[in-house]
Design an enzyme around this catalytic site. Structure first.
Site, PDB file in Angstrom:
ATOM      1  N   ALA A 180      46.697  41.347  -3.034  1.00  0.00           N
ATOM      2  CA  ALA A 180      47.404  42.004  -1.930  1.00  0.00           C
ATOM      3  C   ALA A 180      48.380  40.975  -1.364  1.00  0.00           C
ATOM      4  O   ALA A 180      47.980  40.010  -0.709  1.00  0.00           O
ATOM      5  CB  ALA A 180      46.409  42.449  -0.867  1.00  0.00           C
ATOM      6  N   GLY A 182      47.485  37.744   7.751  1.00  0.00           N
ATOM      7  CA  GLY A 182      46.787  37.956   6.495  1.00  0.00           C
ATOM      8  C   GLY A 182      46.386  39.399   6.325  1.00  0.00           C
ATOM      9  O   GLY A 182      46.849  40.267   7.069  1.00  0.00           O
ATOM     10  N   ASN A 183      45.566  39.662   5.321  1.00  0.00           N
ATOM     11  CA  ASN A 183      45.096  41.028   5.105  1.00  0.00           C
ATOM     12  C   ASN A 183      43.636  40.995   4.668  1.00  0.00           C
ATOM     13  O   ASN A 183      43.064  39.939   4.451  1.00  0.00           O
ATOM     14  CB  ASN A 183      45.986  41.754   4.087  1.00  0.00           C
ATOM     15  CG  ASN A 183      45.932  41.111   2.723  1.00  0.00           C
ATOM     16  OD1 ASN A 183      44.914  41.165   2.041  1.00  0.00           O
ATOM     17  ND2 ASN A 183      47.024  40.475   2.324  1.00  0.00           N
ATOM     18  N   ARG A 184      43.060  42.176   4.560  1.00  0.00           N
ATOM     19  CA  ARG A 184      41.614  42.285   4.377  1.00  0.00           C
ATOM     20  C   ARG A 184      41.165  42.217   2.926  1.00  0.00           C
ATOM     21  O   ARG A 184      39.983  42.423   2.649  1.00  0.00           O
ATOM     22  CB  ARG A 184      41.130  43.612   4.968  1.00  0.00           C
ATOM     23  CG  ARG A 184      41.223  43.682   6.475  1.00  0.00           C
ATOM     24  CD  ARG A 184      40.877  45.095   6.969  1.00  0.00           C
ATOM     25  NE  ARG A 184      39.583  45.549   6.471  1.00  0.00           N
ATOM     26  CZ  ARG A 184      39.212  46.814   6.404  1.00  0.00           C
ATOM     27  NH1 ARG A 184      40.042  47.764   6.749  1.00  0.00           N
ATOM     28  NH2 ARG A 184      38.022  47.141   5.966  1.00  0.00           N
ATOM     29  N   SER A 185      42.037  41.959   1.993  1.00  0.00           N
ATOM     30  CA  SER A 185      41.621  41.981   0.594  1.00  0.00           C
ATOM     31  C   SER A 185      40.551  40.929   0.297  1.00  0.00           C
ATOM     32  O   SER A 185      40.725  39.753   0.596  1.00  0.00           O
ATOM     33  CB  SER A 185      42.835  41.740  -0.304  1.00  0.00           C
ATOM     34  OG  SER A 185      42.411  41.691  -1.645  1.00  0.00           O
TER      35      SER A 185
END
Ligand code: CTP
Ligand code: CA
Length: 233
Positions: free
Chosen positions: A101, A33-36
């Site tokens: 994102a 995943g990502n930090r958005s």
């Protein structure tokens, strides 16, 4: 807080905004995943509703406490689900904004059961495949009169400045508007001030803004209104 009380310049428009960050599952309990946080997309959705639009927010893994009132929320997790939701919305939306994102890659396979450690301590590599480019396909399949907006977070590097990378991306993606943010160690992540350049599909600056995610949202919707007015005065 209402940014522009009374300015109902998006009345009669259906807009869909994606927000958050997609997750790609390795197995039922693990993902890439990502930090958005989804805050920029949420600010866009809220501002559009305040200006009179009928708003759908396609929210990828956004904390429920951040979701705004007065917008229809479609919750998704993966890029495939986001892709599906955006293309479904594209059938009726006048404006599509890709503020999410999107994971560029996903695991080539997702295990149906939880992955176990191996007794011998050997570690399996994760094979990745590229995800579809949702923004590019929305642009390709754009209905007449529809407006498609993208976001890009860029850093300057040896190859070029933030804006040079942004202009190249604007031309590559072909969106009506691409909002380019400078990201670095202290900009673009979390709830911190932001600076944004709005580029057209040719990479030309059409507007600039700086400040909060609400200010960015105002700059984007103002530019969308200008675009729609130019096309259909
Ligand atoms: N985007 C998308 N689908 C993807 C990747 C990105 O729709 N698979 C959208 C994002 O929501 C954003 C825009 O494309 O609106 C630009 O995203 P960005 O990650 O900056 O662009 P990429 O084409 O993925 O390029 P990069 O290699 O720089 O990550
Ligand atoms: Ca990317």
């Amino acid at each position: 807080a209402r940014t522009r009380p009374g300015a109902q310049d998006l009345a009669g428009l259906r807009v869909t905004v994606s927000a958050g960050g997609t997750r790609e599952y390795l197995d039922p309990v693990r993902f890439l995943g990502n930090r958005s946080s989804g805050r920029q997309g949420i600010a866009l959705a809220r501002a559009a509703a305040d200006r009179g639009a009928e708003v759908e927010l396609v929210a990828a893994n956004v904390d429920a406490s951040l979701l705004p009132e007065g917008v229809q929320v479609t919750a998704v997790e993966t890029t495939a689900q986001l892709d599906e939701a955006m293309h479904r919305s594209a059938e009726r939306a006048h404006v599509l904004v890709m503020a999410a994102a999107v994971a560029d890659f996903r695991p080539a396979t997702t295990n149906e059961t939880k992955t176990k450690k191996r007794g011998d301590g050997a570690v399996a590599p994760i094979e990745l495949v590229q995800n579809p480019d949702i923004l590019a396909s929305l642009v390709q399949q754009k209905a007449s009169g529809q407006v498609v907006v993208g976001f890009a977070a860029e850093t300057g590097d040896a190859e070029g400045s933030v804006l040079e990378h942004g202009r190249a991306k604007a031309r590559r993606k072909g969106a009506d508007l691409l909002a380019v943010n400078a990201v670095g160690t202290d900009r673009g992540f979390g709830d911190v001030p932001n600076a944004v350049h709005l580029l057209d599909a040719g990479g030309t600056d059409v507007a600039q803004g700086s400040g909060s995610k609400d200010d960015v949202a105002t700059v984007v919707w103002d530019a969308v209104v200008r675009l729609l007015t130019q096309r259909d005065p």
